[in-house]
Design an enzyme around this catalytic site. Sequence first.
Site, PDB file in Angstrom:
ATOM      1  N   HIS A  56     -48.313-128.513  38.840  1.00  0.00           N
ATOM      2  CA  HIS A  56     -49.181-129.376  38.133  1.00  0.00           C
ATOM      3  C   HIS A  56     -50.316-129.611  38.995  1.00  0.00           C
ATOM      4  O   HIS A  56     -50.645-128.868  39.959  1.00  0.00           O
ATOM      5  CB  HIS A  56     -48.512-130.974  38.568  1.00  0.00           C
ATOM      6  N   GLU A 126     -47.670-129.986  43.101  1.00  0.00           N
ATOM      7  CA  GLU A 126     -48.803-130.612  42.759  1.00  0.00           C
ATOM      8  C   GLU A 126     -49.909-130.004  43.431  1.00  0.00           C
ATOM      9  O   GLU A 126     -49.848-129.890  44.689  1.00  0.00           O
ATOM     10  CB  GLU A 126     -48.833-132.259  42.949  1.00  0.00           C
ATOM     11  N   ASP A 189     -51.611-130.226  32.218  1.00  0.00           N
ATOM     12  CA  ASP A 189     -51.487-129.652  33.596  1.00  0.00           C
ATOM     13  C   ASP A 189     -50.870-128.327  33.607  1.00  0.00           C
ATOM     14  O   ASP A 189     -49.583-128.649  33.066  1.00  0.00           O
ATOM     15  CB  ASP A 189     -51.489-130.662  34.860  1.00  0.00           C
TER      16      ASP A 189
END
Length: 298
Positions: A56, A126, A189
């Site tokens: 992400h 992330e 994303d």
Amino acid sequence: MANRRQFLCRTGMIAAGGALLAAPAARAQGETMALWIDESHASANQDSRVRTLVLHYTAEDFAASLKLLTDAQYRASAHYLVPDAATLAAKPAVLRLVPEESRAWHAGESFWRGERYVNGSSIGVEIVNRGYPSPQQDDWSPTLRDWVAFDDAQIALVGRLAADIVARHRIPPRNVVGHADISPGRKVDPGPKFPWERLYREFGVGAWPDEDDVRRFLSRRLPTDASDWQERLTAYGYDAPESGAWDAETRAVIAAFQMHFRPARYDGEPDAESSAILDALLSKYAGRVPEDEEAGHP
């Protein structure tokens, strides 16, 4: 004793699954008992619960990203957070926010290779990246956005981290995906600037088509039937509709596929290059050859 754990249970009580169970013999004798767990005989019939690695971007700066992924009020998390280049320059470390054996809340409504809601079987990473500036209007096309590039320092850490995760959990190449792949139309994303090919070539992580196969499949007639595209995208892993129509959902899946494997153009249009890349991936990772090739046709 190296392969044993000892739990001392006083007054004849044995801890099991978070509850205290009384041992009949201990109750009668009023003695302290020890429960021994012998771990010296491991079964060969097991594998990791982790089947997918999802990448992400955070769409925020480092401070905001950390808060969003750790504060209870936001109800979001990921197993790892890769900081931005400035933060890494001061402290070159990846943050582990959730243990790998625990479920992080990073995927949401999702689907990949037959499994829905992949939080329970995935690891989420992330990466601090703003993605793109906020749109000025709701219908601003993703193809017109000014996407933010990832830093080399970030990708170097992502590559090493991903390679380690993939090796330990034996995650197959096509199960290394982006949030857009598992939630097309809802998420975009890590975006078209994420270097999937570099991840594959430098770190051996993820799937990527062979150029010779792409050239070979480019000679095929371009399939114009929506059902053909939907079936092939589903065969690779996507949650493609079975409508047989060129609907918005089908184009969203094609756009997600293009963003991952052909980021030069990701408008959701079913073109020859995207078709050839899809066939090349299916041939390489699913052992699937187009019917006209099986029949010996060009």
